[in-house]
Write an enzyme that holds these catalytic residues in place. Structure first.
Site, PDB file in Angstrom:
ATOM      1  N   LYS A 119       0.825  -1.200   0.000  1.00  0.00           N
ATOM      2  CA  LYS A 119       0.000   0.000   0.000  1.00  0.00           C
ATOM      3  C   LYS A 119       0.868   1.262   0.000  1.00  0.00           C
ATOM      4  CE  LYS A 119      -3.865   1.836   2.823  1.00  0.00           C
ATOM      5  NZ  LYS A 119      -4.664   1.512   4.039  1.00  0.00           N
ATOM      6  N   SER A 199      -9.471   1.844   3.572  1.00  0.00           N
ATOM      7  CA  SER A 199      -8.629   2.642   2.707  1.00  0.00           C
ATOM      8  C   SER A 199      -7.642   1.837   1.865  1.00  0.00           C
ATOM      9  CB  SER A 199      -7.849   3.656   3.538  1.00  0.00           C
ATOM     10  OG  SER A 199      -6.956   3.009   4.432  1.00  0.00           O
ATOM     11  N   SER A 223      -9.918  -0.906   7.450  1.00  0.00           N
ATOM     12  CA  SER A 223      -9.307  -0.637   6.158  1.00  0.00           C
ATOM     13  C   SER A 223      -8.608  -1.819   5.517  1.00  0.00           C
ATOM     14  CB  SER A 223      -8.322   0.539   6.273  1.00  0.00           C
ATOM     15  OG  SER A 223      -9.035   1.746   6.361  1.00  0.00           O
TER      16      SER A 223
END
Length: 531
Positions: A119, A199, A223
């Protein structure tokens, strides 16, 4: 790292799943499917790929090139998923080095030569780490995050970085999951106009679409679990302190953790084995209780297991409820003792959690920016940057959370200390830990979240419910596994456990996965038709 609900100030992602009037109940027929080129490694697992490499039928360079071509074909072109924000320019060199090691008889473990995406809030050289923000679009950290160094030590090939909800969904009370000013909008590969959640949006979309073998996400509250569930994946949020946070752009020292996102429980276990460990730079990991997680992948774990059902986390979407009831029956059929359970004062920690996040975000972000030599030196500087570049950075939503966090004081403030103690007491001591102990439960289960909702940059997310909030606030582990779909949109079942119970959750989830096999590859449908 934060799966922000539009009902944030009212219920802040409570365990019981805050409900709203916008649950997507239409059971329409899917629209046409986008034709895609065939992919030789569709749904391939870590173990499958290792077998092929061991037998000489595959090498890491070939595998890495295939994933890079796949990214070009369907992420940059075709459906244009927008899942990968940056490729590692050294990926092929890393793969070739792993192949040379294999040829020389040096194998680092199950991830040797396996391409992994991380990420874009995790330091991974030589790439940018931006949290999706244009303010950090030139920020190149000098060293890898601790967990990235561990991945490389385990033999993984760092393929690239994934897009995310900008600032891990902690910039605005009205943000759109999967959108960042640097990376644009990530799409859900099952239905392209639906949200990938966040997210860890890019990590979820990418692994669902077979753009890499596995990926790393991060979570503060949902997330990892939410994007894993709506993208038909297994997502594992570890106990806070099992995986180092050093080198990760933070929200909350109390709740942040990185974790695996994968197409199977086995792949998630192999990835967790590689990244778990104590880091002198992260005090929370000092007392980490690490287990051999892949060793838990044995059939029969559900037989005789006592499972608590959090029915308060249902009722916001009929299709989800129906899938959950089928999942409970599958647990019973596998030999589990399934009983109703409840969390005392569920959701009552919401205000305290929010106070903690605001204080810790300001403190942690300022430390990260200063220590890493980022282009913006503080939260205050980021607020000013966003104002100056509002046309590009804030075309859809503002920065209310940034402003609220900047107004907070120090971590020595009584308001913060009281809120931290209250949140942990209600969610952990009197919450999940008490429920597990009082019921003699091995784990608790709940629907992970709703089916994916339409992407709506004007109004923001249409988030209707979730069952993972108590574990996020308590800092305890949670794991989501596919439990079917609603109108072709994947949904998941969440397994919640006590601190350091990852191996047990993996065993239970693995048994459930073997019994149900709900994971299906995405169809890249353009939309859902109501006709």
């Amino acid at each position: 790292m934060f799966r922000r609900s539009p009902l944030l100030l009212a219920c802040l992602l409570v365990l019981t799943g805050c409900t709203g009037s916008d649950a997507p109940t239409a059971q329409g027929k899917p629209s046409s499917t986008t034709p895609l080129p065939a992919f030789a490694f569709e749904e391939s697992s870590v173990e499958d790929l290792q077998t092929r490499m061991r037998d000489g039928r595959l090498d890491s360079a070939t595998l890495t090139r295939a994933y890079l071509d796949r990214i070009a074909a369907i992420d940059d072109a075709g459906p244009t998923l927008g899942a990968v924000i940056e490729l590692n320019p050294e990926a092929m060199r890393e793969a070739q080095a792993r192949d040379a090691e294999r040829k020389a008889g040096k194998l680092r473990g199950p991830l040797h030569g396996i391409p992994v995406l991380v990420k874009d809030n995790i330091d991974a050289t030589p790439m940018i780490n931006s949290a999706g923000s244009l303010a950090l679009a030139m920020h190149r950290p000098k060293a890898d995050a601790f967990l990235v160094a561990k991945l490389r030590a385990a033999g993984a090939v760092i393929l690239g970085k994934t897009n995310l909800s900008e600032w891990a969904n902690f910039r605005s009370t009205r943000s759109t999951s999967g959108w960042s000013s640097r990376g644009g909008q990530t799409k859900n590969p099952y239905v392209l106009d639906r949200s990938p959640c966040g997210s860890s949006s890019g990590s979820g979309s990418a692994i669902a679409a077979n753009l890499a073998t596995v990926a790393i996400g991060t979570e503060t509250d949902g997330s990892i679990l939410c994007p894993s569930a709506v993208n038909g994946l297994v997502g594992l949020k570890p106990t806070v302190g099992l995986v180092s946070r050093s080198g990760i752009i933070p929200i909350s020292a109390s709740q942040d953790t990185a974790g695996p996102m994968a197409r199977s429980v086995a792949d998630a276990a192999h990835l967790l084995d590689a990244i778990a460990g104590s880091d002198p730079a992260d005090a929370a990991t000092e007392t980490a209780r690490i287990a051999p997680y892949a060793a838990a992948l044995k059939p029969g774990a559900l037989k005789g297991a006592r499972i608590g059902v959090l029915r308060a986390a249902t009722g916001y979407q009929p299709g989800v409820d129906a899938a959950f009831e089928r999942a409970l029956q599958a647990l019973r059929d596998a030999g589990a003792d399934v009983q109703d359970a409840s969390i005392a004062k569920a959701g009552s920690w919401g205000d305290a959690e929010f106070e903690v996040l605001l204080h810790e975000f300001k403190d942690g972000l300022n430390r990260y920016l200063a220590d890493s030599g980022a282009p913006a030196a503080s939260l205050a500087a980021l607020i000013e940057y966003n104002k100056t570049h509002a046309d590009k950075v804030m075309p859809w939503f503002a920065q209310e959370l940034f402003v609220m966090a900047e107004a907070k004081g120090q971590l020595s403030d009584k308001a913060y200390l009281d809120a931290r103690a209250k949140a942990r007491r209600l969610a952990a001591t009197e919450g999940i830990e008490a429920t597990l102990a009082d019921g003699g439960f091995d784990a608790l289960v709940a629907p992970t979240t709703s089916p994916a909702w339409p992407i709506d940059p004007v109004n923001g997310d249409h988030f209707t419910g979730a069952g993972y909030g108590v574990a996020a606030v308590a800092g305890t582990p949670s794991l989501t596994v596919p439990m079917g779909d609603v109108a072709g949109l994947p949904v998941g079942i969440a397994f919640l456990g006590g601190a350091w119970s990852e191996a047990r959750l993996i065993a239970l989830a693995y048994d459930y996965e073997r019994a149900t096999r709900h994971r299906k590859p995405p169809g890249f449908r353009a939309s859902l038709s109501l006709k």
